[in-house]
Design a protein around this motif. Sequence first.
Motif, PDB file in Angstrom:
ATOM      1  N   GLU A 354       0.754  -1.171   0.116  1.00  0.00           N
ATOM      2  CA  GLU A 354       0.091  -0.052  -0.036  1.00  0.00           C
ATOM      3  C   GLU A 354       0.871   1.211   0.119  1.00  0.00           C
ATOM      4  N   ARG A 355       2.000   1.331   0.971  1.00  0.00           N
ATOM      5  CA  ARG A 355       2.713   2.561   0.771  1.00  0.00           C
ATOM      6  C   ARG A 355       3.551   2.546  -0.468  1.00  0.00           C
ATOM      7  N   PHE A 356       3.954   1.655  -1.010  1.00  0.00           N
ATOM      8  CA  PHE A 356       4.696   1.687  -2.381  1.00  0.00           C
ATOM      9  C   PHE A 356       3.931   2.329  -3.465  1.00  0.00           C
ATOM     10  N   LEU A 357       2.525   1.762  -3.440  1.00  0.00           N
ATOM     11  CA  LEU A 357       1.740   2.451  -4.418  1.00  0.00           C
ATOM     12  C   LEU A 357       1.382   3.969  -4.073  1.00  0.00           C
ATOM     13  N   VAL A 358       1.452   4.376  -2.941  1.00  0.00           N
ATOM     14  CA  VAL A 358       1.211   5.917  -2.390  1.00  0.00           C
ATOM     15  C   VAL A 358       2.454   6.563  -2.579  1.00  0.00           C
ATOM     16  N   GLU A 359       3.544   6.225  -1.943  1.00  0.00           N
ATOM     17  CA  GLU A 359       4.613   7.010  -1.757  1.00  0.00           C
ATOM     18  C   GLU A 359       5.724   6.881  -2.962  1.00  0.00           C
ATOM     19  N   LYS A 360       5.589   5.779  -3.541  1.00  0.00           N
ATOM     20  CA  LYS A 360       6.896   5.548  -4.635  1.00  0.00           C
ATOM     21  C   LYS A 360       5.930   5.693  -6.225  1.00  0.00           C
ATOM     22  N   HIS A 361       4.958   4.895  -6.205  1.00  0.00           N
ATOM     23  CA  HIS A 361       4.320   5.007  -7.652  1.00  0.00           C
ATOM     24  C   HIS A 361       3.503   5.980  -8.034  1.00  0.00           C
ATOM     25  N   PHE A 362       2.504   6.481  -7.346  1.00  0.00           N
ATOM     26  CA  PHE A 362       1.494   7.430  -7.590  1.00  0.00           C
ATOM     27  C   PHE A 362       2.058   8.847  -7.084  1.00  0.00           C
ATOM     28  N   LYS A 363       2.683   8.724  -5.791  1.00  0.00           N
ATOM     29  CA  LYS A 363       3.114  10.081  -5.189  1.00  0.00           C
ATOM     30  C   LYS A 363       1.631  10.802  -4.914  1.00  0.00           C
ATOM     31  N   LYS A 364       0.587  10.166  -4.408  1.00  0.00           N
ATOM     32  CA  LYS A 364      -0.534  10.791  -3.810  1.00  0.00           C
ATOM     33  C   LYS A 364      -1.215   9.732  -3.180  1.00  0.00           C
ATOM     34  N   PRO A 365      -2.228  10.144  -2.480  1.00  0.00           N
ATOM     35  CA  PRO A 365      -3.053   9.280  -1.673  1.00  0.00           C
ATOM     36  C   PRO A 365      -3.844   8.284  -2.829  1.00  0.00           C
ATOM     37  N   VAL A 366      -4.041   7.225  -2.579  1.00  0.00           N
ATOM     38  CA  VAL A 366      -4.898   6.212  -3.359  1.00  0.00           C
ATOM     39  C   VAL A 366      -6.012   5.518  -2.680  1.00  0.00           C
ATOM     40  N   ILE A 367      -6.928   5.297  -3.686  1.00  0.00           N
ATOM     41  CA  ILE A 367      -8.064   4.753  -3.201  1.00  0.00           C
ATOM     42  C   ILE A 367      -8.175   3.291  -4.264  1.00  0.00           C
ATOM     43  N   LEU A 368      -8.207   2.249  -3.521  1.00  0.00           N
ATOM     44  CA  LEU A 368      -8.205   1.159  -4.394  1.00  0.00           C
ATOM     45  C   LEU A 368      -9.706   0.526  -4.154  1.00  0.00           C
ATOM     46  N   TYR A 369     -10.247   0.041  -5.225  1.00  0.00           N
ATOM     47  CA  TYR A 369     -11.683  -0.633  -5.116  1.00  0.00           C
ATOM     48  C   TYR A 369     -11.748  -1.836  -6.023  1.00  0.00           C
ATOM     49  N   ASN A 383     -19.814  -7.797  -7.668  1.00  0.00           N
ATOM     50  CA  ASN A 383     -19.845  -7.258  -8.861  1.00  0.00           C
ATOM     51  C   ASN A 383     -20.097  -8.211 -10.018  1.00  0.00           C
ATOM     52  N   GLU A 384     -20.607  -7.726 -10.985  1.00  0.00           N
ATOM     53  CA  GLU A 384     -21.107  -8.673 -12.117  1.00  0.00           C
ATOM     54  C   GLU A 384     -20.183  -9.777 -12.516  1.00  0.00           C
ATOM     55  N   ASP A 385     -18.768  -9.518 -12.262  1.00  0.00           N
ATOM     56  CA  ASP A 385     -17.819 -10.475 -12.862  1.00  0.00           C
ATOM     57  C   ASP A 385     -17.691 -11.466 -12.176  1.00  0.00           C
ATOM     58  N   GLY A 386     -18.673 -11.794 -11.084  1.00  0.00           N
ATOM     59  CA  GLY A 386     -18.876 -13.038 -10.245  1.00  0.00           C
ATOM     60  C   GLY A 386     -17.484 -13.294  -9.237  1.00  0.00           C
ATOM     61  N   LYS A 387     -16.544 -12.526  -9.138  1.00  0.00           N
ATOM     62  CA  LYS A 387     -15.445 -12.646  -8.450  1.00  0.00           C
ATOM     63  C   LYS A 387     -14.843 -11.635  -7.425  1.00  0.00           C
ATOM     64  N   THR A 388     -15.588 -10.321  -7.723  1.00  0.00           N
ATOM     65  CA  THR A 388     -14.948  -9.196  -6.949  1.00  0.00           C
ATOM     66  C   THR A 388     -16.391  -8.562  -6.429  1.00  0.00           C
ATOM     67  N   VAL A 389     -15.891  -7.735  -5.502  1.00  0.00           N
ATOM     68  CA  VAL A 389     -17.008  -7.223  -4.676  1.00  0.00           C
ATOM     69  C   VAL A 389     -16.701  -5.519  -4.562  1.00  0.00           C
ATOM     70  N   ALA A 390     -17.723  -4.624  -4.487  1.00  0.00           N
ATOM     71  CA  ALA A 390     -17.547  -3.196  -4.649  1.00  0.00           C
ATOM     72  C   ALA A 390     -17.152  -2.765  -3.312  1.00  0.00           C
ATOM     73  N   ALA A 391     -15.707  -3.241  -3.102  1.00  0.00           N
ATOM     74  CA  ALA A 391     -15.077  -2.604  -1.801  1.00  0.00           C
ATOM     75  C   ALA A 391     -13.919  -1.657  -2.255  1.00  0.00           C
ATOM     76  N   MET A 392     -13.847  -0.860  -1.138  1.00  0.00           N
ATOM     77  CA  MET A 392     -12.614   0.044  -1.310  1.00  0.00           C
ATOM     78  C   MET A 392     -12.027   0.568  -0.123  1.00  0.00           C
ATOM     79  N   ASP A 393     -10.443   0.727  -0.352  1.00  0.00           N
ATOM     80  CA  ASP A 393      -9.572   1.050   0.600  1.00  0.00           C
ATOM     81  C   ASP A 393      -9.090   2.657   0.344  1.00  0.00           C
ATOM     82  N   VAL A 394      -8.918   3.344   1.521  1.00  0.00           N
ATOM     83  CA  VAL A 394      -7.983   4.502   1.068  1.00  0.00           C
ATOM     84  C   VAL A 394      -6.602   4.358   1.741  1.00  0.00           C
ATOM     85  N   LEU A 395      -5.778   4.716   0.923  1.00  0.00           N
ATOM     86  CA  LEU A 395      -4.197   4.486   1.518  1.00  0.00           C
ATOM     87  C   LEU A 395      -3.444   5.690   1.578  1.00  0.00           C
ATOM     88  N   PHE A 396      -2.729   5.961   2.757  1.00  0.00           N
ATOM     89  CA  PHE A 396      -2.217   7.193   2.864  1.00  0.00           C
ATOM     90  C   PHE A 396      -0.523   6.791   2.882  1.00  0.00           C
TER      91      PHE A 396
END
Length: 478
Positions: A354-369, A383-396
């Motif tokens: 999570e920290r890699f995505l925020v601090e190194k890759h995007f260099k901004k807060p991230v919301i994964l869903y 979700n309609e794909d039958g394998k995922t759900v409409a969940a979300m996490d906010v990363l700092f």
Amino acid sequence: MKRTKIKELLASSPSNQLVTVSGWVRSFRNNQFISINDGSTIQNLQAVIELDSIEESVLRRLTTGTCLTLTGELVASLGKGQVVEVRVSELKILGDCDPEKYPLQLKNRPSLEYLREIAHLRSRTNTFSAVMRVRHAMAFAVHNFFNERGFYYIHTPVITGSDAEGAGAMFRVTTLDPNNPPRDTTGSVDFKEDFFGRETNLTVSGQLEGETYALALSEIYTFGPTFRAENSNTTRHLAEFWMIEPEMAFYDIHDNMQLAQDFLQYLVRYAIANCNDDLEYLSRRAKDEEDSKPKDQRSELSLTDRLKFVAENEFQRLSYTEAIDILKNSNPNKKKKFQFLIDAWGVDLQSEHERFLVEKHFKKPVILYNYPADIKAFYMRQNEDGKTVAAMDVLFPGIGEIIGGSQREERYEKIVKRIQELKLPEKDLWWYLELRKFGSAPHSGFGLGFERLIQFVTGMTNIRDVIPFPRYPGNAEF
């Protein structure tokens, strides 16, 4: 005379007016200069005693920690770093403090670990008084944010018969005799004889109960204590903590993500605007702590920079699947620098990812869903794909996940099937399922651990140091 808070005096102009101040001695030097603090600000007020104006026996009692009230003229200060001081004409000691036994001496700066052992006194230190003032400001800002947006504050139960997470790590509440509990015909404990006539626990979340009111009042939030009986001795976990959980009818996952961003940016901006003195002190403290670490373990951002990082940047939104692709192809993963290597879709992300995505890759807060259904709770919308759900996490930055949420499953048949797949007790969730029978509606919500927020805003590295009296495995003192 009526007492005036030190914060008010330090913000005023000297005009030789007579004032009364009460507080605790931080230092006393040259038998003349008292540094006093009353907790209203991190700044101390200097009070000056005229030589020979106070009895020697009283002066000897003016040690660090002594509580006193003094009256005198508010005059321009001749010292550096302060505009005003008090020229003392009357002094009264309210409570003595034995310097041989008092553990908070200026010459003896105790560690944070030791201060947890004296949690009844640690609020007298600059660090903990600053943290608690920020904590107060953040609690006020939470209520302000939701009130301004027309949300209703709902008090959900602390004692409950449901396990919102399906994790089972709960504290049991009972009045039965642990040495001789009543038994049923099978030899099991007969909870029908207990106070509530059934098994009950301390809540892990107010979400499920909150949903019932969202589906009547449209937009509600809870803000209360929650409990997890997990044997986690980490810097990020407590057995008792506070949760903020909004639930909103007619919100989809995208509305949910936007509210989470607006909420977090509001809180951080409020802290920057209203906690300046405390944040300046905590920022210096955080820098000293960072400088003591090996270079490769230091954060690239100062506390001030981390706060601005959140306040000033639009949050990056991307799916879990996109995040997995980025992480699989990242240098830390290819060079095996991650402790937990990413080699397949479906794994639960760790803080390092999570920290890699925020601090190194995007260099901004991230919301994964859109997370895999197998690693998320039963109530999240499929979700309609039958394998995922409409969940979300906010990363700092510096902390990883700070908010977790989802669009809730509003379809009766879907949620019943999911409960059965996970072998959850359907009979205990009858009332929750009935929400899907009688006027169901799309709805969403999220949870923010209040102590995680305070950790982020104050720069404190251990969650046990952002709550007045921490509860964790092996510790329920005070």
